[in-house]
Design an enzyme around this catalytic site. Structure first.
Site, mmCIF file in Angstrom:
data_model
loop_
_atom_site.group_PDB
_atom_site.id
_atom_site.type_symbol
_atom_site.label_atom_id
_atom_site.label_comp_id
_atom_site.label_asym_id
_atom_site.label_seq_id
_atom_site.Cartn_x
_atom_site.Cartn_y
_atom_site.Cartn_z
ATOM 1 N N ARG A 7 1.266 84.267 -73.433
ATOM 2 C CA ARG A 7 2.019 83.726 -72.295
ATOM 3 C C ARG A 7 3.035 82.739 -72.837
ATOM 4 O O ARG A 7 2.734 81.966 -73.752
ATOM 5 C CB ARG A 7 1.072 83.036 -71.309
ATOM 6 N N SER B 280 6.334 77.294 -69.231
ATOM 7 C CA SER B 280 7.220 76.120 -69.241
ATOM 8 C C SER B 280 6.530 74.954 -68.556
ATOM 9 O O SER B 280 5.875 75.136 -67.521
ATOM 10 C CB SER B 280 8.534 76.422 -68.532
ATOM 11 N N CYS C 73 3.888 74.999 -56.279
ATOM 12 C CA CYS C 73 4.157 76.092 -57.229
ATOM 13 C C CYS C 73 2.824 76.618 -57.766
ATOM 14 O O CYS C 73 1.774 76.036 -57.517
ATOM 15 C CB CYS C 73 5.038 75.602 -58.369
ATOM 16 N N CYS D 154 2.232 77.022 -61.084
ATOM 17 C CA CYS D 154 2.230 76.798 -62.534
ATOM 18 C C CYS D 154 0.850 76.436 -63.092
ATOM 19 O O CYS D 154 0.433 76.957 -64.129
ATOM 20 C CB CYS D 154 3.238 75.719 -62.904
ATOM 21 N N GLN E 225 -1.375 79.384 -63.139
ATOM 22 C CA GLN E 225 -0.993 80.366 -64.162
ATOM 23 C C GLN E 225 -1.461 79.949 -65.552
ATOM 24 O O GLN E 225 -1.896 80.779 -66.342
ATOM 25 C CB GLN E 225 0.533 80.521 -64.181
ATOM 26 N N GLU F 165 10.595 71.307 -68.576
ATOM 27 C CA GLU F 165 10.145 70.908 -67.232
ATOM 28 C C GLU F 165 11.190 71.307 -66.187
ATOM 29 O O GLU F 165 12.403 71.232 -66.425
ATOM 30 C CB GLU F 165 9.902 69.398 -67.248
ATOM 31 N N ASP G 44 18.082 78.570 -63.154
ATOM 32 C CA ASP G 44 17.151 78.517 -64.281
ATOM 33 C C ASP G 44 17.942 78.188 -65.543
ATOM 34 O O ASP G 44 18.843 78.924 -65.928
ATOM 35 C CB ASP G 44 16.466 79.896 -64.408
ATOM 36 N N ARG H 111 16.585 77.658 -68.568
ATOM 37 C CA ARG H 111 15.752 77.795 -69.765
ATOM 38 C C ARG H 111 16.248 78.848 -70.733
ATOM 39 O O ARG H 111 16.935 79.778 -70.373
ATOM 40 C CB ARG H 111 14.321 78.177 -69.368
ATOM 41 N N THR I 34 3.451 87.813 -67.603
ATOM 42 C CA THR I 34 4.604 87.260 -66.879
ATOM 43 C C THR I 34 4.999 88.128 -65.704
ATOM 44 O O THR I 34 4.691 89.323 -65.659
ATOM 45 C CB THR I 34 5.820 87.107 -67.820
HETATM 46 N N1 LIG Z 1 13.820 73.457 -60.670
HETATM 47 C C1 LIG Z 1 12.606 73.737 -60.227
HETATM 48 N N2 LIG Z 1 11.654 74.031 -61.133
HETATM 49 C C2 LIG Z 1 10.435 74.338 -60.662
HETATM 50 C C3 LIG Z 1 10.103 74.350 -59.305
HETATM 51 N N3 LIG Z 1 8.793 74.684 -59.182
HETATM 52 C C4 LIG Z 1 8.329 74.870 -60.439
HETATM 53 N N4 LIG Z 1 9.307 74.669 -61.331
HETATM 54 C C5 LIG Z 1 9.306 74.811 -62.783
HETATM 55 O O1 LIG Z 1 9.339 76.200 -63.042
HETATM 56 C C6 LIG Z 1 8.814 76.443 -64.313
HETATM 57 C C7 LIG Z 1 7.801 77.610 -64.182
HETATM 58 O O2 LIG Z 1 7.786 78.228 -65.365
HETATM 59 P P1 LIG Z 1 6.849 79.435 -65.813
HETATM 60 O O3 LIG Z 1 5.433 79.051 -65.567
HETATM 61 O O4 LIG Z 1 7.273 79.819 -67.159
HETATM 62 O O5 LIG Z 1 7.109 80.564 -64.776
HETATM 63 P P2 LIG Z 1 8.173 81.635 -64.431
HETATM 64 O O6 LIG Z 1 9.525 81.463 -64.982
HETATM 65 O O7 LIG Z 1 8.064 81.669 -62.954
HETATM 66 O O8 LIG Z 1 7.647 82.989 -65.011
HETATM 67 P P3 LIG Z 1 6.205 83.652 -65.015
HETATM 68 O O9 LIG Z 1 5.256 82.637 -64.494
HETATM 69 O O10 LIG Z 1 6.003 84.001 -66.437
HETATM 70 O O11 LIG Z 1 6.279 84.840 -64.158
HETATM 71 C C8 LIG Z 1 8.180 75.146 -64.796
HETATM 72 O O12 LIG Z 1 9.062 74.522 -65.728
HETATM 73 C C9 LIG Z 1 8.115 74.303 -63.516
HETATM 74 O O13 LIG Z 1 8.222 72.912 -63.759
HETATM 75 C C10 LIG Z 1 11.149 74.040 -58.370
HETATM 76 O O14 LIG Z 1 10.971 74.075 -57.159
HETATM 77 N N5 LIG Z 1 12.358 73.749 -58.898
#
Ligand SMILES: Nc1nc2c(ncn2[C@@H]2O[C@H](COP(=O)(O)OP(=O)(O)OP(=O)(O)O)[C@@H](O)[C@H]2O)c(=O)[nH]1
Length: 349
Positions: free
Chosen positions: A186, A189, A202, A204, A207, A229, A263, A265, A286
């Site tokens: 995995r 982030s 969220c 996160c 996950q 973040e 995004d 990243r 993912t």
């Molecule tokens: N800008 C922003 N970032 C968010 C929000 N909610 C969550 N995040 C961020 O989104 C990111 C989520 O990343 P990942 O867990 O890699 O998830 P993903 O890109 O959705 O991809 P997968 O989970 O692999 O499907 C983290 O850095 C969180 O801090 C939001 O409402 N706004």
């Protein structure tokens, strides 16, 4: 309050910015830059297979979340990382500086701490399985003693009280740094709110826990934990985005109001860490096609995508829960950020 600049302060100030809950999109001439996350140039080798064509959404098998719900991508496994696949010119340099054993409620992982020449952050690889080794950690440093190697985690096996050698007696002699089967991986982030205080805005935190559980179940794998973040905008702006979400903007539009792409990243550090860990083919947990594309563009083969279906969606979703903030957040990701998840019936309405 510390705004980054007066422009941002004005942007957020309701008096100087036309915020209207009646209109879906903010009435602004600002055009967000192309995002790393949504518009990634795709350069594919002839063995790669189009994501659109091959990836279906993760809930097609009755909301089941298991490794059985995965999608095999028809790229043959390749030999270990071939450096010529990776454009070395602009490649970020990374090094594993220290590693330590971390017993967790899920199982015993080895936490690898990486530094890069791109930022001052401590990126992490959470490794399960003795045969996944870091080249940069294992390489010997000039003038170092056995104790130095032990302290920075460059030992094999498990340390015991009184140990003075980095070659432990329980190290597996079969462990080799080449030709490893593709592990479950995995790329995660950082999300302070979701992971540390269990925010329900969220998924996160869920996950991260689920990835650890699945990797433990399988007996081997890695979570790369990137300090990006808030999809790269940082915690302060993510919190500002939450305030905007509370007054009616969705997760994408809130970023745009703050003059960020949806995004920000990129996954360069992750791909370099894979190379350092001798992982050239991976099975990726993912729903985010952009992660797969970026990783593959860097020469890492994603031979399988394993969907991350929210736990609440694995059962028939509770209609009372619909409207819940996490569901709405995931809906926007599916509808606007190409996330590969089937929305439950109730969320389609
Ligand atoms: N800008 C922003 N970032 C968010 C929000 N909610 C969550 N995040 C961020 O989104 C990111 C989520 O990343 P990942 O867990 O890699 O998830 P993903 O890109 O959705 O991809 P997968 O989970 O692999 O499907 C983290 O850095 C969180 O801090 C939001 O409402 N706004």
């Amino acid at each position: 309050m510390g705004f980054h600049n007066t422009e941002e302060a004005q942007l957020i100030g309701v008096s100087s910015y036309n915020v209207s809950l009646k209109t879906e999109a903010p009435t602004t001439t600002y055009k967000p830059p192309l995002t790393n996350g949504i518009v990634t140039p795709i350069k594919r080798s002839s063995t790669s297979v189009s994501i659109k064509k091959n990836f279906t959404n993760g809930l097609s098998n009755n909301f089941r979340h298991s490794l059985r719900g995965s999608e095999v991508i028809n790229t043959p496994p390749t030999t270990p990382p071939s450096s010529n696949l990776i454009n070395k010119k602009n490649t970020v340099k990374i090094e594993c500086q220290v590693r330590a054993r971390i017993p967790t409620s899920t199982g015993e992982f080895f936490l690898h701490l990486y530094r890069s020449d791109r930022d001052n952050k401590e990126h992490l690889a959470i490794v399960y399985g003795d045969d996944i080794r870091s080249n940069s950690l294992d390489s010997s440093k000039p003038g170092e003693s056995e104790m130095d190697r032990i302290i920075r985690g460059a030992y094999k096996g498990r340390l015991k009280p009184g140990q003075r050698s980095s070659e432990t007696s329980d190290a597996d002699p079969k462990v080799s740094s080449v030709q490893l089967p593709s592990p479950l991986v995995r790329i995660h982030s950082e999300c302070f709110t979701g992971e540390t205080i269990h925010s329900a805005r969220c998924d996160c935190g869920e996950q991260l826990d689920e990835a650890m559980r699945l990797i433990k179940l399988e007996g081997r794998g890695v979570i790369i934990y990137l300090r990006q973040e808030g999809r790269g905008i940082g915690l302060a702006d993510k919190l500002r985005a939450y305030n905007l979400q509370d007054i009616g903007y969705d997760t994408v539009k809130a970023n745009h109001v703050l003059k960020h792409p949806a995004d920000l990243r990129n996954y360069d550090i992750a791909t370099q860490i894979f190379e350092d860990l001798n992982l050239s083919t991976i099975r990726l947990l993912t729903n985010n096609p952009d992660k797969i594309e970026q990783v593959e563009n860097a020469g890492i083969k994603v031979i399988e995508r394993i969907p991350m279906v929210p736990i609440a969606w694995q059962r028939s979703p509770d209609p009372d829960r619909i409207g819940n903030e996490m569901d709405q957040y995931l809906k926007v990701k599916v509808e606007q950020m190409r996330h590969l998840l089937n929305l439950p019936e109730a969320l389609l309405r």
